[in-house]
Every structure is written in structure tokens, then in C-alpha cells.
Motif scaffolding. Structure first.
Motif, PDB file in Angstrom:
ATOM      1  N   PHE A 101       0.681  -1.414   0.058  1.00 61.22           N
ATOM      2  CA  PHE A 101      -0.235   0.090   0.121  1.00 61.22           C
ATOM      3  C   PHE A 101       0.923   1.242   0.013  1.00 61.22           C
ATOM      4  CE2 PHE A 101      -2.212  -3.184   2.403  1.00 61.22           C
ATOM      5  CZ  PHE A 101      -3.449  -3.414   1.634  1.00 61.22           C
ATOM      6  N   TYR A 107       1.367   0.645   5.860  1.00 63.90           N
ATOM      7  CA  TYR A 107       0.159  -0.173   6.650  1.00 63.90           C
ATOM      8  C   TYR A 107       0.939  -1.306   7.566  1.00 63.90           C
ATOM      9  CZ  TYR A 107      -3.292   2.490   4.142  1.00 63.90           C
ATOM     10  OH  TYR A 107      -4.236   3.376   3.584  1.00 63.90           O
ATOM     11  N   LEU A 108       1.896  -1.087   7.992  1.00 64.17           N
ATOM     12  CA  LEU A 108       2.529  -2.042   8.877  1.00 64.17           C
ATOM     13  C   LEU A 108       1.780  -2.097  10.309  1.00 64.17           C
ATOM     14  CD1 LEU A 108       6.208  -1.552   8.000  1.00 64.17           C
ATOM     15  CD2 LEU A 108       4.897  -3.354   7.137  1.00 64.17           C
ATOM     16  N   LEU A 109       2.004  -3.200  10.908  1.00 63.53           N
ATOM     17  CA  LEU A 109       1.250  -3.375  12.327  1.00 63.53           C
ATOM     18  C   LEU A 109       2.443  -2.724  13.139  1.00 63.53           C
ATOM     19  CD1 LEU A 109      -0.436  -6.742  11.855  1.00 63.53           C
ATOM     20  CD2 LEU A 109      -1.193  -4.494  11.576  1.00 63.53           C
ATOM     21  N   LYS A 110       1.984  -1.488  13.937  1.00 66.18           N
ATOM     22  CA  LYS A 110       3.187  -0.972  14.463  1.00 66.18           C
ATOM     23  C   LYS A 110       3.765  -1.597  15.968  1.00 66.18           C
ATOM     24  CE  LYS A 110       0.704   2.770  17.058  1.00 66.18           C
ATOM     25  NZ  LYS A 110       0.694   4.164  17.451  1.00 66.18           N
ATOM     26  N   GLU A 111       2.903  -2.512  16.450  1.00 67.41           N
ATOM     27  CA  GLU A 111       3.042  -3.002  17.643  1.00 67.41           C
ATOM     28  C   GLU A 111       4.212  -4.055  17.178  1.00 67.41           C
ATOM     29  OE1 GLU A 111      -0.082  -2.565  16.986  1.00 67.41           O
ATOM     30  OE2 GLU A 111      -0.698  -1.221  18.699  1.00 67.41           O
ATOM     31  N   LEU A 112       4.498  -4.578  16.069  1.00 69.34           N
ATOM     32  CA  LEU A 112       5.147  -5.758  15.685  1.00 69.34           C
ATOM     33  C   LEU A 112       6.434  -5.103  15.309  1.00 69.34           C
ATOM     34  CD1 LEU A 112       2.554  -8.201  13.845  1.00 69.34           C
ATOM     35  CD2 LEU A 112       2.647  -7.659  16.340  1.00 69.34           C
ATOM     36  N   GLU A 118       8.380  -9.733  12.603  1.00 70.20           N
ATOM     37  CA  GLU A 118       6.831 -10.185  12.935  1.00 70.20           C
ATOM     38  C   GLU A 118       6.066  -9.769  11.828  1.00 70.20           C
ATOM     39  OE1 GLU A 118       7.514 -10.384  17.838  1.00 70.20           O
ATOM     40  OE2 GLU A 118       6.572  -8.590  16.876  1.00 70.20           O
ATOM     41  N   MET A 176       4.166 -12.365   9.427  1.00 71.16           N
ATOM     42  CA  MET A 176       2.637 -12.730   9.722  1.00 71.16           C
ATOM     43  C   MET A 176       1.758 -13.271   8.764  1.00 71.16           C
ATOM     44  SD  MET A 176      -0.611 -10.890   9.308  1.00 71.16           S
ATOM     45  CE  MET A 176      -0.196  -8.951   8.789  1.00 71.16           C
ATOM     46  N   PHE A 221       2.445 -17.042   8.919  1.00 71.34           N
ATOM     47  CA  PHE A 221       1.856 -17.480  10.145  1.00 71.34           C
ATOM     48  C   PHE A 221       0.412 -17.768  10.233  1.00 71.34           C
ATOM     49  CE2 PHE A 221       2.499 -16.624  15.234  1.00 71.34           C
ATOM     50  CZ  PHE A 221       2.008 -17.762  15.527  1.00 71.34           C
ATOM     51  N   LEU A 222      -0.069 -16.850   9.530  1.00 70.86           N
ATOM     52  CA  LEU A 222      -1.712 -17.035   9.276  1.00 70.86           C
ATOM     53  C   LEU A 222      -1.848 -18.361   8.206  1.00 70.86           C
ATOM     54  CD1 LEU A 222      -4.725 -16.315   9.545  1.00 70.86           C
ATOM     55  CD2 LEU A 222      -4.353 -14.701   7.425  1.00 70.86           C
ATOM     56  N   LYS A 243      11.128  -2.434  16.250  1.00 71.66           N
ATOM     57  CA  LYS A 243       9.650  -2.064  16.063  1.00 71.66           C
ATOM     58  C   LYS A 243       9.505  -1.253  14.896  1.00 71.66           C
ATOM     59  CE  LYS A 243       7.053  -3.366  19.665  1.00 71.66           C
ATOM     60  NZ  LYS A 243       7.014  -2.922  20.731  1.00 71.66           N
ATOM     61  N   ALA A 273       7.366  -3.579   4.004  1.00 70.76           N
ATOM     62  CA  ALA A 273       5.859  -3.889   3.283  1.00 70.76           C
ATOM     63  C   ALA A 273       6.155  -5.049   2.046  1.00 70.76           C
ATOM     64  CB  ALA A 273       4.991  -2.662   2.923  1.00 70.76           C
ATOM     65  N   ARG A 286       6.844  -8.337   3.391  1.00 74.01           N
ATOM     66  CA  ARG A 286       5.676  -8.783   3.814  1.00 74.01           C
ATOM     67  C   ARG A 286       4.723  -9.194   2.442  1.00 74.01           C
ATOM     68  NH1 ARG A 286       1.442  -5.176   6.794  1.00 74.01           N
ATOM     69  NH2 ARG A 286       1.450  -4.375   4.748  1.00 74.01           N
ATOM     70  N   ALA A 287       4.497  -8.659   1.411  1.00 74.73           N
ATOM     71  CA  ALA A 287       3.755  -9.065   0.409  1.00 74.73           C
ATOM     72  C   ALA A 287       4.461 -10.289  -0.413  1.00 74.73           C
ATOM     73  CB  ALA A 287       3.698  -7.713  -0.789  1.00 74.73           C
ATOM     74  N   LEU A 338      -1.395 -17.077  16.736  1.00 75.02           N
ATOM     75  CA  LEU A 338      -1.334 -15.905  16.015  1.00 75.02           C
ATOM     76  C   LEU A 338      -2.335 -14.923  16.473  1.00 75.02           C
ATOM     77  CD1 LEU A 338      -0.036 -14.171  13.763  1.00 75.02           C
ATOM     78  CD2 LEU A 338      -1.779 -15.150  12.346  1.00 75.02           C
ATOM     79  N   PHE A 398      -1.266 -13.947  19.941  1.00 71.89           N
ATOM     80  CA  PHE A 398      -0.106 -12.918  19.835  1.00 71.89           C
ATOM     81  C   PHE A 398      -0.552 -11.696  19.591  1.00 71.89           C
ATOM     82  CE2 PHE A 398       3.156 -11.384  16.912  1.00 71.89           C
ATOM     83  CZ  PHE A 398       4.101 -11.115  17.795  1.00 71.89           C
ATOM     84  N   LYS A 429      -0.367  -8.311  21.877  1.00 69.88           N
ATOM     85  CA  LYS A 429       0.554  -7.183  21.283  1.00 69.88           C
ATOM     86  C   LYS A 429      -0.536  -5.684  21.231  1.00 69.88           C
ATOM     87  CE  LYS A 429       4.313  -8.639  19.661  1.00 69.88           C
ATOM     88  NZ  LYS A 429       5.873  -7.986  20.151  1.00 69.88           N
ATOM     89  N   ARG A 467      -7.361   0.334  10.869  1.00 68.03           N
ATOM     90  CA  ARG A 467      -6.615   0.284   9.470  1.00 68.03           C
ATOM     91  C   ARG A 467      -5.896  -1.137   9.801  1.00 68.03           C
ATOM     92  NH1 ARG A 467      -2.638   4.793   7.610  1.00 68.03           N
ATOM     93  NH2 ARG A 467      -4.220   5.883   7.231  1.00 68.03           N
ATOM     94  N   ASP A 468      -5.502  -1.204  10.656  1.00 66.29           N
ATOM     95  CA  ASP A 468      -4.772  -2.547  11.213  1.00 66.29           C
ATOM     96  C   ASP A 468      -5.655  -3.688  10.917  1.00 66.29           C
ATOM     97  OD1 ASP A 468      -2.849  -1.183  12.070  1.00 66.29           O
ATOM     98  OD2 ASP A 468      -2.562  -1.926  13.919  1.00 66.29           O
ATOM     99  N   ILE A 488      -5.839  -4.390   7.373  1.00 63.95           N
ATOM    100  CA  ILE A 488      -4.512  -4.999   6.718  1.00 63.95           C
ATOM    101  C   ILE A 488      -4.685  -6.397   6.957  1.00 63.95           C
ATOM    102  CG2 ILE A 488      -2.019  -5.250   7.046  1.00 63.95           C
ATOM    103  CD1 ILE A 488      -2.353  -2.203   7.903  1.00 63.95           C
ATOM    104  N   TYR A 494      -4.896  -9.515   4.312  1.00 61.69           N
ATOM    105  CA  TYR A 494      -4.049 -10.565   4.311  1.00 61.69           C
ATOM    106  C   TYR A 494      -4.523 -11.807   4.614  1.00 61.69           C
ATOM    107  CZ  TYR A 494       0.123  -8.455   2.807  1.00 61.69           C
ATOM    108  OH  TYR A 494       1.244  -7.635   2.106  1.00 61.69           O
ATOM    109  N   PHE A 507      -7.307 -12.600   6.807  1.00 61.94           N
ATOM    110  CA  PHE A 507      -8.198 -12.889   8.068  1.00 61.94           C
ATOM    111  C   PHE A 507      -9.478 -12.857   8.160  1.00 61.94           C
ATOM    112  CE2 PHE A 507      -5.083 -12.863  12.275  1.00 61.94           C
ATOM    113  CZ  PHE A 507      -3.810 -12.513  11.336  1.00 61.94           C
TER     114      PHE A 507
END
Lengths: 228, 389
Positions: A92, A96-101, A105, A109, A112-113, A142, A155, A158-159, B3, B6, B10, B284-285, B288, B292, B294
């Protein structure tokens, strides 16, 4: 070469009656295995809508969408989710990354899914991608501590992690300065060509479009093709 | 699931302040509920035990008539299985007068006459006598409650005047002081020998009732009906004798549980608000994650797990804190709390039932309040979620 995706007479609009706005009209489009294509066009011309349809993020009003021989409209929600996870990679405009990871990670991700765990193969591929995007030393950072260009590189990795058949990128460098954009263009182009993945990128950037095999323009709700 | 857990963790640790507020609300609700219920159960228990220590578990009587063959009847009752003792008594209201150093005191009292030899079994006097003797040294002795002794300033050896409803009076020597822990007894009851009571009441050789103590006071109803069948007397159990008090205790407890449940509802509401904030911030998360692959149920599960994790953390800390508070209340005297309840230490009793009820109630409320924000998150449209600023 076989088409990996194919749109046949796809129409998409918003609203009803007098307020109805047609975005895409009887649109045909196809992309071959390993093909790197770009869509250029004015803002509001329907480029992102088209990308959302191709990414199975949004539906359409009529027509057909065939992905690797399967008609998307006939798929269940579960199958669509599986397609998005395993067959499509998204990049994107605003990373649009997950900022807590952490960087690592975020990259693993989708894998993992896909498998319910991070397999040895996914770990090795993530390491390979981290090396290619030159962020191996920062894999445990982070993502909020990275620069804009670094985030976009994450990103992209990740893609690619699930080795999807199709990569969809919406203005991947639209938010970056010229110098960083050029580096990202080169990296993106090299990576997808090396891995022989089909890519469709929506961009305003002439430089990025110049790196692709095929360029499309959205004019009057339709796509026109410019073969190089 | 790994996951989802996890990501849920987080989110929680990424929003430390909001998560802390949610956990704190659950802790407060859990502590208030557990400690209040334990104190309430402890106080109820203490009151009932005090009552049971002095009060007959079953009272057998002959309507308004006296029992003349009371020795035989008491012997018959004592043979029934489950009966610890059966003591003939003569009960009457009376007036106690004491001329002490601090002045002349006159107060209404409940007089209980018991056989000279039966004092320790009738009212458990051997266990609750705090000074003097638990038995009557002479016919002219009287045993009085600690609170009454304090009120009138009497001590062991003090001579008090007792006046009966038939206007007969006698001077009796205080030979013992008891403390049952039940204020009504300690401040109003006096115990004297049965024969002395018969003399002062001019009743002849009769008893007004047979006081029965049981091995298990909670079998009172069953044994009362056996006594009634065997003796032809009317019976009343301790539950019937104190119906109003026990009903009030039960009603008070029910109302308290309802009020405490409101606190739990508030904590559930706080969790819902916090989760709602997280859903908004994470829109937004969510887009995402959906992009992907989910599915809606996975997004729902992530936010349900967040609520459940917050609830469980709050419950664990809340329970540990409650146990610590209850330990302090049980083992240390806190006069500012106990004085009002006529107690030395605040009695606490955390029953397994109360503990399970609090835990389940908290958990259910948290889950109910988690459903809405989690459902909202799962129903977000992918394209709109991705556009969210």
C-alpha cells in the motif's frame, strides 16, 4: 504464457439512481505469469477501485474475474480469504505495517496465518528477504523506529513472504521523496523479476512505470494498453 | 489461535494506559465484590453462631400452659438421636435493679431459669463465661451478660435486685458473667436457678419450655418434628424463633449482591469502552489483517481474546488482593471497623460458592461487554477500514 488473472467486461459503480457514478465500465484486463504491469491515470479515475477488485477486497457489479482458472464470484468467503492470504501480496501507499510488531513479525505474519505456525521454510525465506531489503540488522526493531523508505521495504517483503502469484501495489512510493523512491523502484523491480512474480502497480511515477513490461491507462472508465 | 493470542497481547501491551484502566476497573469490582461478600458471610455466620451458642436449637413448649412433668419430658427428649441436651427452663420478663457506686440502675431483662446442674449444657455457659463461675454456687446466684454488667457497673459478688412480673423480688449475687457475642443476649439476659425462678414467679414446680441443644443445629426441623410426635408438645426451631432476623440477613445479602453486581457492570462497561477505543484506533490494522486473509471470525476472536485477557488479569490480581485484604481483616484487629459491629475482629468467611459466583459473574459480564466491540471490529469492510485515517 497463461493468464494468471483475467477480468471480462467488469462493471463497477457507486450509488443508485441519479446519484449513480460509474467507475469501471465493461473493463477487460489480463496479466500473465511473471508480467510486470503498471496502471497510470488521473486521481479518481478508478485505479484503486480496480486494484481492490483484483485483490478481492471489493466486489463488482457485473462481469467475470478469473484468478488462476477459478471464477472469483463463485468462491466462498473462506476461499476468498485463503486466496488473499496465499495468492496475493499487497503493497500500500502508506506501508500499513502493524506498529506493535517488529520488522520480522510484520514480514512473517501472512505466513503465520497461512500455516498456523512459522515454518522453517518461512523463517529461511524471511531471512532471505530481510537480506535483500537490507534490513537484517534491524529485524527486531519496532517498525515505528524505521524511516519511511525502510517501512516500505518491509511492506514489500511482507507482500512476498507467501510467494503469492500476484503482487498488487498501490502507489508504493507515493509517500516517499525522489531519492528514496528511486531506490524502492529498483528494489521492487529487481525482487519481483528475480522471483518471476506477476505484478500490477498503480502509480503516478513515470520512473516506476518505465521499469514495467506493460503500461495501462484508465481513460473514460476503461483501460487502454501501451505495449513497450 | 497462537497468532490471534499473539496479536491480542500485542494490542493490549501496545495500549498500556487503556489496558491498565480496564484491568483496574475489573480489580476494583472483584475486590469490592469478594471482600463485601466475605465480610457479609462472616458477620452473618458470627451472628448465627452467637445465637446458636446460647439459644435453644429447638424449643418445646405447651402453648400458654406450663409443663409440670418437665423432668420426665426432658429425659424423653434427651434420648432422641441427634439431641445433645434437653434442659427444662422457665422464661419470664423482669426488672433488674442495681445500686452501685455510680448510682441506681434499673433495666428490663429476660430471665431464664435453669436447673442448678444444667447450666453448662443449657446455654453453653461453660464456654462463654468470661468471669466468675459457669455454675450456680448457691440458689441466690445469678449469671449476667457482659454488656449488662458493664451498663450497670456490676461485678462478680455484686448484689442485684430482681423483680418478677408478679411483683415478687429477690436479691441475688452475681456469680458469673458471660459473653456470647450476640448483643441482645449480652445486654438483656440473666440466668438464674430454676427453683429460684419458680419462687420469684410463684409458678410452682413447673417449666415453661424444654430447651433442646442439638449435635447439628441445621437438623433442627427434622428433630423438632420427632420431638413433637414423641411428646405432644409444640416446637419451634431456632430458625423459626429468629425468622425475622434471618429473613433480614438473607434480604440484605441479596440486595448487597445486586448492588455489587452494578459495580461489576461498570467494570464491564469500562472494558467495552477501552476495547471500542482500541477497535477505532486499530481500524486500519483490521483492514490490513483482513487484506492478508484474516476472516471475520478471526478478527472477532482477537478482540474477544483481548477482553478475556483483560478480564482474567483483573480477576487474578483482584482475587489475590481480596485474599490479602481478607487475611489482614481476619488476623488483625481494626477497631475503627469492628467497634460498630460489637466485635473484636471483623469476621470474614469466603465460601467456595461466593468465590465461584464472583468469578463467573465477573467473567460473564466481561464477555458480554466484549462482544459488541469485537463484533463491530469483525464487521468492518476491508476497503473502508484501509481508508481509515
Amino acid at each position: 504464457m497463461n493468464n494468471i488473472i483475467e477480468l471480462q467486461r467488469v462493471c463497477k459503480g457507486y450509488g443508485k439512481g441519479k446519484n449513480r457514478v460509474e467507475i469501471l465500465q465493461s473493463l477487460d484486463f489480463s496479466l500473465k505469469q511473471g508480467e510486470f504491469a503498471a496502471i497510470i491515470g488521473k486521481s479518481g479515475s478508478g485505479k484503486t477501485t480496480l486494484l481492490n477488485i483484483l485483490g478481492i477486497l471489493d466486489g463488482f457489479d457485473s462481469g467475470k474475474y478469473i484468478f488462476k482458472g477459478r471464477e472469483i464470484q463463485t468462491l466462498s468467503e473462506k476461499e476468498k480469504n485463503r486466496f488473499r492470504n496465499q495468492e496475493i501480496g499487497f503493497v500500500f501507499q502508506f506501508h500499513y505495517l502493524l506498529k506493535e510488531l517488529t520488522v520480522y513479525e510484520n514480514i512473517v505474519m501472512p505466513a503465520f496465518l497461512k500455516e498456523g505456525k512459522i515454518s522453517k521454510e518461512a523463517r529461511e525465506y524471511a531471512s532471505e528477504l530481510l537480506t535483500e531489503i537490507e534490513l537484517m540488522e534491524r529485524k527486531d526493531y519496532k517498525v515505528e523506529n524505521l524511516s519511511g523508505g525502510e517501512k516500505q521495504r518491509v511492506a514489500i517483503a511482507r507482500a512476498l513472504i507467501n510467494r503469492p502469484a500476484l503482487i498488487l501495489a498501490d502507489e508504493p512510493t507515493g509517500n516517499l521523496d525522489v531519492e528514496t523512491s528511486e531506490k524502492i523502484h529498483a528494489l521492487f523491480s529487481n525482487l519481483v523479476r528475480k522471483k518471476n512474480q506477476s505484478v500490477l502497480v498503480v502509480t503516478h511515477s513515470v520512473e516506476l512505470a518505465a521499469l514495467t513490461d506493460t503500461q495501462y491507462k484508465v481513460v473514460n472508465n476503461k483501460l487502454t494498453k501501451n505495449q513497450k | 489461535m497462537k497468532l490471534l493470542l499473539f496479536i491480542a497481547f500485542k494490542h493490549i501491551f501496545g495500549r498500556k494506559r487503556q489496558s491498565f484502566i480496564a484491568i483496574l476497573s475489573v480489580i476494583i469490582a472483584c475486590v469490592v465484590m469478594t471482600v463485601s461478600l466475605a465480610i457479609s458471610s462472616g458477620l452473618d455466620d458470627s451472628m448465627i453462631n452467637s445465637m446458636l451458642s446460647m439459644m435453644p436449637h429447638v424449643k418445646a413448649y405447651n402453648g400458654v400452659m406450663a409443663i409440670d412433668n418437665y423432668t420426665q419430658v426432658a429425659r424423653k427428649i434427651a434420648q432422641i438421636s441427634g439431641v445433645k441436651s434437653a434442659t427444662p427452663t422457665y422464661e419470664s420478663q423482669g426488672i433488674l435493679q442495681y445500686q452501685g457506686l455510680q448510682g441506681n440502675f434499673v433495666t428490663g431483662v429476660m430471665m431464664e431459669g435453669i436447673p442448678m446442674s444444667g447450666s453448662s449444657t443449657a446455654f453453653n455457659l461453660s464456654n462463654i463465661t468470661v468471669s466468675g463461675s459457669a455454675t450456680f454456687p448457691t440458689m441466690g446466684s445469678v449469671i449476667i451478660g457482659k454488656q449488662l454488667a458493664q451498663n450497670i457497673g456490676a461485678q462478680i459478688g455484686s448484689v442485684v435486685k430482681v423483680i418478677s412480673p408478679s411483683d415478687q423480688s429477690l436479691y441475688l449475687t452475681v456469680s458469673g458473667v458471660f459473653y456470647s457475642g450476640y448483643f441482645d443476649y449480652d445486654s438483656r439476659a440473666i440466668i438464674l436457678p430454676l427453683q429460684t425462678m419458680q419462687i420469684i414467679s410463684q409458678s410452682g414446680d413447673v417449666a415453661t419450655a424444654i430447651n433442646v441443644q442439638l449435635i447439628n443445629p441445621y437438623e433442627a426441623s427434622k428433630i423438632a418434628s420427632i420431638i413433637a410426635k414423641k411428646t405432644g408438645l409444640l416446637t419451634q426451631t431456632w430458625g423459626q424463633l429468629n425468622y425475622n432476623l434471618l429473613y433480614a440477613l438473607s434480604l440484605e445479602r441479596t440486595v448487597m449482591i445486586l448492588v455489587m453486581s452494578l459495580i461489576l457492570l461498570v467494570s464491564g462497561f469500562v472494558v467495552a469502552v477501552v476495547l471500542n477505543t482500541i477497535v477505532k484506533e486499530k481500524t486500519r490494522d483490521i483492514g490490513i489483517l483482513r487484506a492478508y486473509g484474516f476472516d471475520q471470525s478471526k478478527v472477532l476472536k482477537i478482540f474477544m481474546l483481548e477482553g478475556i485477557i483483560l478480564g482474567i488479569i483483573g480477576l487474578i490480581i483482584g482475587t489475590l488482593l481480596s485474599l490479602a485484604i481478607l487475611f489482614i481483616l481476619k488476623h488483625y484487629s481494626l477497631p475503627f471497623l469492628t467497634k460498630a459491629y460489637y466485635l473484636v475482629k471483623l469476621p470474614v468467611k469466603l465460601t467456595f460458592k461466593d468465590f465461584i459466583m464472583t468469578t463467573i459473574e465477573t467473567f460473564v459480564i466481561i464477555i458480554v461487554f466484549t462482544i459488541l466491540p469485537a463484533y463491530k471490529a469483525s464487521k468492518l469492510k476491508v476497503v473502508e477500514a484501509l481508508k481509515h485515517e
